[in-house]
Design a protein around this motif. Structure first.
Motif, PDB file in Angstrom:
ATOM      1  N   ILE A  87       1.384 -17.259   2.626  1.00 44.96           N
ATOM      2  CA  ILE A  87      -0.120 -16.897   2.764  1.00 44.96           C
ATOM      3  C   ILE A  87      -0.275 -15.262   2.917  1.00 44.96           C
ATOM      4  O   ILE A  87      -1.391 -14.983   2.169  1.00 44.96           O
ATOM      5  N   SER A  88       0.420 -14.758   3.349  1.00 43.83           N
ATOM      6  CA  SER A  88       0.205 -13.038   3.285  1.00 43.83           C
ATOM      7  C   SER A  88       0.583 -12.633   1.744  1.00 43.83           C
ATOM      8  O   SER A  88      -0.226 -11.927   1.121  1.00 43.83           O
TER       9      SER A  88
ATOM     10  N   LEU B  61      -1.975 -10.678  -0.649  1.00 44.61           N
ATOM     11  CA  LEU B  61      -1.770  -9.505  -1.298  1.00 44.61           C
ATOM     12  C   LEU B  61      -1.844  -9.546  -2.712  1.00 44.61           C
ATOM     13  O   LEU B  61      -2.397  -8.438  -3.390  1.00 44.61           O
ATOM     14  N   HIS B  62      -1.486 -10.534  -3.526  1.00 43.58           N
ATOM     15  CA  HIS B  62      -1.795 -10.616  -4.891  1.00 43.58           C
ATOM     16  C   HIS B  62      -3.156 -10.613  -5.422  1.00 43.58           C
ATOM     17  O   HIS B  62      -3.376 -10.023  -6.386  1.00 43.58           O
ATOM     18  N   ALA B  63      -3.921 -10.783  -4.502  1.00 45.85           N
ATOM     19  CA  ALA B  63      -5.588 -11.080  -4.906  1.00 45.85           C
ATOM     20  C   ALA B  63      -6.149  -9.455  -4.576  1.00 45.85           C
ATOM     21  O   ALA B  63      -7.088  -9.299  -4.911  1.00 45.85           O
ATOM     22  N   LEU B  64      -5.205  -8.698  -3.717  1.00 45.74           N
ATOM     23  CA  LEU B  64      -5.979  -7.347  -3.783  1.00 45.74           C
ATOM     24  C   LEU B  64      -5.365  -6.380  -4.939  1.00 45.74           C
ATOM     25  O   LEU B  64      -4.392  -6.778  -5.514  1.00 45.74           O
ATOM     26  N   PRO B  65      -6.220  -5.362  -5.227  1.00 45.75           N
ATOM     27  CA  PRO B  65      -5.781  -4.541  -6.406  1.00 45.75           C
ATOM     28  C   PRO B  65      -4.515  -3.568  -5.870  1.00 45.75           C
ATOM     29  O   PRO B  65      -4.733  -3.206  -4.777  1.00 45.75           O
ATOM     30  N   CYS B  66      -3.702  -3.151  -6.774  1.00 40.85           N
ATOM     31  CA  CYS B  66      -2.618  -2.052  -6.174  1.00 40.85           C
ATOM     32  C   CYS B  66      -3.243  -0.835  -6.121  1.00 40.85           C
ATOM     33  O   CYS B  66      -4.041  -0.514  -7.010  1.00 40.85           O
ATOM     34  N   THR B  67      -3.154  -0.381  -5.072  1.00 39.64           N
ATOM     35  CA  THR B  67      -3.932   0.913  -4.709  1.00 39.64           C
ATOM     36  C   THR B  67      -3.275   1.788  -3.789  1.00 39.64           C
ATOM     37  O   THR B  67      -2.375   1.318  -2.793  1.00 39.64           O
ATOM     38  N   THR B  68      -3.304   2.988  -3.341  1.00 40.79           N
ATOM     39  CA  THR B  68      -2.862   3.882  -2.561  1.00 40.79           C
ATOM     40  C   THR B  68      -3.995   4.555  -1.820  1.00 40.79           C
ATOM     41  O   THR B  68      -4.833   5.255  -2.383  1.00 40.79           O
ATOM     42  N   LEU B  69      -4.178   4.290  -0.404  1.00 41.44           N
ATOM     43  CA  LEU B  69      -5.323   5.037   0.208  1.00 41.44           C
ATOM     44  C   LEU B  69      -4.747   5.964   1.426  1.00 41.44           C
ATOM     45  O   LEU B  69      -3.555   5.821   1.624  1.00 41.44           O
ATOM     46  N   SER B  70      -5.635   7.008   1.589  1.00 42.33           N
ATOM     47  CA  SER B  70      -5.301   7.920   2.823  1.00 42.33           C
ATOM     48  C   SER B  70      -6.454   8.181   3.533  1.00 42.33           C
ATOM     49  O   SER B  70      -7.549   8.479   2.870  1.00 42.33           O
ATOM     50  N   LEU B  71      -6.292   8.677   4.734  1.00 46.88           N
ATOM     51  CA  LEU B  71      -7.593   9.112   5.544  1.00 46.88           C
ATOM     52  C   LEU B  71      -6.755  10.312   6.538  1.00 46.88           C
ATOM     53  O   LEU B  71      -5.725   9.834   7.282  1.00 46.88           O
ATOM     54  N   SER B  72      -7.770  11.273   6.928  1.00 46.37           N
ATOM     55  CA  SER B  72      -7.438  11.996   7.980  1.00 46.37           C
ATOM     56  C   SER B  72      -8.722  11.957   8.973  1.00 46.37           C
ATOM     57  O   SER B  72      -9.848  12.094   8.420  1.00 46.37           O
TER      58      SER B  72
ATOM     59  N   HIS C  19      -3.524  11.050  10.767  1.00 47.10           N
ATOM     60  CA  HIS C  19      -3.291  10.841   9.406  1.00 47.10           C
ATOM     61  C   HIS C  19      -2.654   9.455   9.131  1.00 47.10           C
ATOM     62  O   HIS C  19      -1.903   9.111   9.784  1.00 47.10           O
ATOM     63  N   VAL C  20      -3.132   8.870   7.808  1.00 47.59           N
ATOM     64  CA  VAL C  20      -2.375   7.760   7.526  1.00 47.59           C
ATOM     65  C   VAL C  20      -2.440   7.461   6.002  1.00 47.59           C
ATOM     66  O   VAL C  20      -3.490   7.922   5.571  1.00 47.59           O
ATOM     67  N   SER C  21      -1.403   6.846   5.263  1.00 49.84           N
ATOM     68  CA  SER C  21      -1.465   6.664   4.114  1.00 49.84           C
ATOM     69  C   SER C  21      -0.967   5.250   4.011  1.00 49.84           C
ATOM     70  O   SER C  21      -0.225   4.558   4.619  1.00 49.84           O
ATOM     71  N   ILE C  22      -1.844   4.196   2.996  1.00 45.18           N
ATOM     72  CA  ILE C  22      -1.446   2.994   2.985  1.00 45.18           C
ATOM     73  C   ILE C  22      -1.156   2.728   1.406  1.00 45.18           C
ATOM     74  O   ILE C  22      -2.074   2.897   0.590  1.00 45.18           O
ATOM     75  N   ASP C  23      -0.199   2.083   0.876  1.00 44.99           N
ATOM     76  CA  ASP C  23       0.182   1.573  -0.125  1.00 44.99           C
ATOM     77  C   ASP C  23       0.163   0.015  -0.369  1.00 44.99           C
ATOM     78  O   ASP C  23       0.845  -0.485   0.380  1.00 44.99           O
ATOM     79  N   ILE C  24      -0.765  -0.548  -1.286  1.00 45.03           N
ATOM     80  CA  ILE C  24      -0.718  -2.113  -1.163  1.00 45.03           C
ATOM     81  C   ILE C  24      -0.157  -2.305  -2.659  1.00 45.03           C
ATOM     82  O   ILE C  24      -0.802  -1.860  -3.826  1.00 45.03           O
ATOM     83  N   SER C  25       0.622  -3.268  -2.827  1.00 48.06           N
ATOM     84  CA  SER C  25       1.074  -3.719  -4.021  1.00 48.06           C
ATOM     85  C   SER C  25       1.160  -5.247  -3.813  1.00 48.06           C
ATOM     86  O   SER C  25       1.132  -5.799  -2.581  1.00 48.06           O
ATOM     87  N   PRO C  26       1.735  -6.157  -4.693  1.00 48.13           N
ATOM     88  CA  PRO C  26       1.689  -7.614  -4.547  1.00 48.13           C
ATOM     89  C   PRO C  26       2.621  -8.134  -3.655  1.00 48.13           C
ATOM     90  O   PRO C  26       2.644  -9.204  -3.161  1.00 48.13           O
TER      91      PRO C  26
END
Length: 553
Positions: free
Chosen positions: A226-227, A231-242, A252-259
């Motif tokens: 299910i997870s 993840l497959h339905a989400l775009p591959c992306t790198t996000l960050s925030l301070s 600070h956080v950085s998030i990498d999303i892949s399938p």
């Protein structure tokens, strides 16, 4: 590998959930403290033999996420031959016991055997009113190490082969200022894990241990599938925030999303501190698990397989991976800060999936003293409810617990006044402005506690007291969380957010204010009829309606 038809698999999986829920009900009905039986500051669950969550029960999401880690610590501390049928283990140490949280949150876990084979564990966790330490209630903002916060229990055997170990019970009794409450809550937890273990043994007798174990493995594989599908339905992306915090520090956080992977990097954060706001690595992992679940499949199953795709990076010695002997009494505020930081980072890329910021604090309020009605020591421990952020298409919810605290309840006024030496003179929605937008943030609350005895005290742990909840898509931020003490004799107002052992006298008023959530969308886009309804309900005043929304009253 054993053949398991889908009908038997579903029956066993649903039985696991029912057993975890039954454990929750048993504990709630038997507990002595209102923080457990009214607020439901607890959680139950079932793990497999290796400590992976097989079925989450009810209760606080952050607590359910603790149980697998506590069982794994028990397995680490004890050889296989030391774990026997009828044993019950107790743990509360965030450094050595896998309890993740703080010393007040006590885990009880029981191994379940079928024909001599360890097949599962039943476990629960609940907040105890007092476990020793330097102040009543065991939570002090002045603590500089964990030894000042109370009794540490690192995977200790409490019951051996069905028989209580009296020396351990004596230690527990001697290290609590409220031993009667401690004992009542302890045996409620023991009854819950024992009841769950009995149900699991009946389940294995009915279907056989082999099919039972296969059903658990299949259920965890389903959680992973299910997870991964999400993840497959989400775009591959790198996000960050301070994000700046109340004390001036920046997280600070950085998030990498892949399938196939969701990676959270929290390494670039401040060092652990000498105060009690440190968070264990496992606590940071639980916060990441909740954010991961909120984005991917919030309505899907939750078990050990659900989080196989999640990877969390932390730096040992940092605020989110604190090392012994760091104090962690107020861990919950930084746990919710991590959770909120991740949600804010994700919401910038997925505003259609996630709401604006909520009041995002446990807002722990502790008031204690002598109950003038019976002369007994009391300690009110109350997490507070507040406003949730708005989202695309709807206003935020009023007066709800934070996402960390989950589906729990505030203590009813009648119970509060009957059990504690206090009067509750007001409980209303907070009328302070904030959260304006096309869809407005939900309102927080205002509660007035009137103290009835001298030599009382107040401790509080609030964040979002300086930096308000964030808005989305051009909306305004929410309002702040804080506590006021209004002195009876002088009329002086004292404002607090993180403080401990504030002395109170009879007649003093403790006023809690929790914030509104952030809004969603530009206020100029809000429907005029909705603005007029807000005016009617007292959510805004006439000046705000004119200045922010352009509506004449």
């Amino acid at each position: 590998m054993h053949s398991l038809d889908i009908f038997t698999r579903d029956i066993i999986q649903n039985a696991l959930q029912a057993i975890a829920d039954e454990m929750f009900t048993a504990m709630r009905k038997a507990a002595m403290s209102p923080i457990i039986y009214e607020v439901l500051d607890m959680g139950t669950g079932i793990t497999d033999a290796h400590g992976e969550i097989a079925s989450s029960g009810a209760g606080i999401p952050a607590f359910v996420g603790v149980l697998d880690k506590a069982v794994k610590k028990i397995l680490h501390h004890h050889q296989a031959e030391e774990i026997e049928d009828g044993d019950v283990f107790i743990s509360n140490d965030p450094h050595e016991g896998g309890a993740v949280t703080h010393l007040n949150d006590v885990v009880l876990a029981m191994p379940v055997f079928a024909n001599g084979q360890l097949v599962a564990w039943t476990a629960n966790i609940a907040h105890w009113n007092d476990v020793g330490g330097m102040v009543p209630g065991s939570l002090s903002t002045e603590a500089v190490d964990i030894f000042q916060e109370g009794l540490r229990l690192a995977s200790v055997k409490l019951i051996s082969r069905g028989q209580p170990i009296r020396s351990v019970l004596q230690i527990l009794h001697a290290n609590s200022r409220m031993p009667d409450f401690m004992e009542g809550d302890l045996w409620a937890g023991i009854a819950a894990v024992r009841g769950g273990a009995l149900r699991l043994q009946q389940l294995t007798e009915k279907y056989g241990a082999a099919l039972f174990l296969q059903a658990m493995r299949d259920f965890m594989d389903l959680g992973e599938k299910i997870s991964l599908k999400a993840l497959h339905a989400l775009p591959c992306t790198t996000l960050s925030l301070s994000e700046p915090q109340d004390d001036g520090s920046v997280f600070h956080v950085s998030i990498d999303i892949s399938p196939r992977e969701f990676k959270v990097d929290l390494r670039n954060n401040p060092d652990q501190c000498a105060g009690p706001i440190n968070l264990s690595r496992d606590g940071a992992v639980v916060a990441a698990q909740m954010a991961f679940k909120a984005l991917t499949a919030p309505q899907g199953v939750t078990n050990g397989g659900t989080f196989r795709a999640l990877k969390v990076l932390t730096r040992p010695g940092s605020l989110f991976d604190a090392q012994p002997p760091a104090a962690e009494g107020f861990y919950f505020e930084n746990m919710i800060r991590v959770y909120d930081l991740l949600l804010r980072c994700l919401a910038t890329a997925f505003p259609e999936r996630l709401p604006a910021g909520n009041f995002a604090s446990v807002c722990a309020t502790i008031i204690g003293g002598i109950n003038p009605d019976n002369g007994r020591l009391f300690t009110l421990v109350e997490p507070e409810i507040g406003g949730w952020g708005a989202e695309a298409g709807r206003d935020g919810n009023n007066a709800m617990y934070s996402g960390l605290h989950g589906e729990t309840y505030n203590c009813p006024v009648e119970i509060c006044e009957a059990r504690y030496g206090l009067y509750v003179e007001r409980m209303a929605l907070n009328d302070e402005p904030g959260g304006h937008g096309q869809f407005r943030g939900g309102r927080g609350i205002c509660i007035d506690y009137r103290v009835r005895s001298d030599a009382s005290f107040m401790t509080c742990g609030y964040t979002r007291s300086v930096v308000p909840p964030w808005g989305l898509q051009g909306a305004e931020p929410g309002s702040l969380n804080y506590v006021e003490v209004i002195r009876k004799h002088s009329g002086e107002h004292e404002r607090y957010a993180m403080a401990s052992n504030i002395r109170l006298e009879a007649g003093d008023l403790v006023r809690v204010r929790t914030g509104a959530g952030g809004g969603y969308g530009s206020p100029a886009k809000r429907c005029k009829d909705a603005v007029r309804e807000d005016l009617k309900n007292g959510y805004i005043d006439a000046d705000t309606a004119r200045a922010v929304y352009g509506v004449q009253d």
